[in-house]
Design a protein around this motif. Structure first.
Motif, short mmCIF file in Angstrom:
data_model
loop_
_atom_site.label_atom_id
_atom_site.label_comp_id
_atom_site.label_asym_id
_atom_site.label_seq_id
_atom_site.Cartn_x
_atom_site.Cartn_y
_atom_site.Cartn_z
N GLY A 1 15.07 55.06 40.98
CA GLY A 1 13.92 54.26 40.74
C GLY A 1 14.42 52.70 41.00
O GLY A 1 15.50 52.53 41.35
N PRO A 2 13.68 51.78 40.76
CA PRO A 2 13.70 50.53 41.20
C PRO A 2 15.14 49.79 40.33
O PRO A 2 14.96 50.26 39.15
N VAL A 3 15.85 49.14 40.82
CA VAL A 3 16.75 48.48 40.25
C VAL A 3 16.24 47.33 39.32
O VAL A 3 15.63 46.44 39.94
N LEU A 4 16.90 47.17 38.28
CA LEU A 4 16.36 46.05 37.43
C LEU A 4 17.02 44.44 37.79
O LEU A 4 17.75 44.55 38.40
N ASP A 5 15.86 43.79 37.61
CA ASP A 5 16.53 42.22 38.24
C ASP A 5 17.15 41.67 36.98
O ASP A 5 17.25 42.19 35.75
N ARG A 6 17.73 40.37 37.10
CA ARG A 6 18.70 39.70 36.10
C ARG A 6 17.59 39.45 34.97
O ARG A 6 17.84 39.89 33.65
N ASP A 7 16.25 39.21 35.14
CA ASP A 7 15.34 38.73 33.91
C ASP A 7 15.04 40.00 33.17
O ASP A 7 15.03 40.07 32.06
N GLU A 8 14.86 40.99 33.97
CA GLU A 8 14.61 42.33 33.14
C GLU A 8 15.70 43.00 32.41
O GLU A 8 15.65 43.43 31.44
N VAL A 9 16.74 42.66 33.25
CA VAL A 9 18.21 43.04 32.42
C VAL A 9 18.23 42.17 31.09
O VAL A 9 18.53 42.71 30.05
N ASP A 10 17.95 41.06 31.08
CA ASP A 10 18.11 39.98 29.92
C ASP A 10 17.04 40.29 28.81
O ASP A 10 17.37 40.54 27.70
N ARG A 11 16.04 40.75 29.14
CA ARG A 11 14.93 41.18 28.24
C ARG A 11 15.21 42.37 27.68
O ARG A 11 14.93 42.65 26.47
N ALA A 12 15.80 43.31 28.62
CA ALA A 12 16.19 44.71 27.91
C ALA A 12 17.19 44.40 26.93
O ALA A 12 17.29 45.31 25.95
#
Length: 444
Positions: free
Chosen positions: A8-19
């Motif tokens: 699947g798609p790789v998370l970007d930095r913002d998505e990682v920080d939110r996760a």
């Protein structure tokens, strides 16, 4: 949150920080819940109690589940710590870092030894048997922890609710039971001698057994709420307790009645003696009157008067003995029975006297009627009428002689009435029984 497709798609930095922020908040919430469960009074009680029955079985499973919960939490915390370390390598994460973080945050990156799962009797993924190790995504691990936590807390809360509710109430009822037993003993209500004493003995044994069972197997006294998914949804089962509380209340009412007997026993005994004495005097009067009736009234059926029942006097003597010996529990029902019987006996004596003296009452009524008509004709100046004098004397001789034939005397009074009525110019007196003269005057 479900599992992640590695492709699947790789998370970007913002998505990682939110996760990471969300997982950090979940970590704190889970840790707080686990610590609260660890410190829960119900869990500490379960840990040190000698359990039996269904509670022992469920606590063995729950205890293993709590241990597994901490194992899962440690694995979850380790994965979160690793993810934070990777994110902290660089301010702007590289493509390789983001791929690694995506796999860690979304993929089945957390491995837990299967032995821990097997110890807790928790099935493996897809319901299969536990393997040597199991892999979870962080989201799946949170779901697994939530399920284990809910079932563990449900068991702990249920046991604690029963322990908090029932033993204290049983102890209060047992204390009231002891006070009632002492009071019952003071008034002679004892096992084997009075039903209430037997009831107190049974309630004592039942409460002792109930408390022992509640302490060792609280879940046997828990009624879950149908359709409720909240941990601890339900209520303690107080059926046995409520039944014994009602039984004790009935015994208390019985003892109150016995106490009431002790307070007014002497007055009730005096009243009983008076009732039976009045009944005896009335029967004696009836027997005397019967002899008088038989001597003064002829051709009349006079009922026989029975003597006073000796059984009531014997029971009265027994009641007095119960009072002297303070056997109030035996005196109470005996007095209740005697009071009704004494009232019935007095009524029977009065009815006997009335039945025996009925002929004398009839004679008195005829005498009164004869004298009333004599006074009436005297007021009109007819007292010296030969016919009236003749008929009055005939009736008077019959009514004042012994034995008196009431039927013949009544006819003589009627003849005098008719003669007086004719002389006074009154309407013809209707016959009231017996034959009448053909010309209305008849013979004396």
């Amino acid at each position: 949150m479900g599992g992640t497709d590695p492709a699947g798609p790789v998370l970007d930095r913002d998505e990682v920080d939110r996760a990471l922020a969300r997982l950090g908040a979940e970590h704190e919430a889970i840790e707080t819940s686990l610590l609260a469960l660890q410190d829960h009074a119900g869990r500490r009680l379960l840990e040190g109690a000698e359990l039996t029955g269904v509670t022992r079985e469920r606590w063995a499973t729950t205890e293993a589940s709590i241990t597994l919960l901490w194992t899962y939490f440690d694995a979850y915390a380790g994965a979160l710590r690793t993810a934070r370390e990777i994110r902290a390598r660089r301010r702007w994460s590289s493509r390789e870092d983001l791929v690694e973080l995506t796999e860690l945050l979304r993929g089945e990156s957390v491995t837990v030894a299967g032995a821990a799962t097997a110890t807790a009797n928790v099935p493996g993924p897809q319901g299969g048997a536990s393997r040597l190790s199991e892999s979870f995504s962080l989201a799946a691990l949170v779901d697994r922890m939530n399920d284990l936590y809910a079932t563990s807390l449900d068991m702990v809360v249920a046991a604690d609710a029963v322990w908090s509710a029932l033993p204290a109430r049983i102890d209060l009822l047992a204390a009231e039971l002891q006070r009632t037993r002492r009071l019952a003993h003071s008034v002679g209500v004892r096992p084997g001698e009075h039903p209430a004493g037997d009831d107190l003995e049974r309630i004592t044994h039942t409460l002792a057994r109930l408390r022992e069972e509640v302490v060792s197997d609280p879940l046997a006294f828990w009624v879950p709420t149908q359709g409720s998914s909240a941990p601890g949804g339900g209520r303690p089962d107080t059926t046995v307790y409520d039944r014994e509380a009602r039984a004790l209340e009935e015994v208390r009412r019985e003892i109150d009645a016995v106490l009431g007997v002790r307070q007014d026993a002497e007055q009730r005994l005096i009243k009983l003696r008076d009732l039976l004495s009045r009944a005896d005097r009335t029967l004696a009067e009836a027997r005397t009157a019967r002899g008088e009736v038989l001597a003064k009234i002829a051709a009349t059926e006079v009922p026989v008067v029975s003597g006073p029942p000796t059984v009531l006097q014997e029971q009265l003597a027994t009641a007095a003995e119960y009072r002297r010996q303070a056997q109030w529990h035996r005196l109470s029902p005996l007095l209740d029975s005697l009071e009704q019987k004494a009232e019935d006996e007095l009524l029977r004596a009065r009815e006997s006297l009335t039945a025996v003296t009925a002929p004398l009452a009839v004679r008195a009524e005829l005498r009164g009627r004869l004298d009333a008509y004599k006074a009436k004709v005297a007021r009109h100046g007819l007292a010296e009428d030969p016919l009236l004098v003749e008929r009055y004397d005939a009736a008077r001789r019959m009514l004042w002689s012994a034995p008196c034939d009431l039927r013949v005397a009544e006819q003589a009074v009627l003849r005098y009435q008719r003669a007086a009525a004719e002389l006074l110019g009154s309407a013809r007196v209707p016959p009231q029984g017996g034959p009448q003269d053909g010309d209305g005057r008849g013979e004396s």
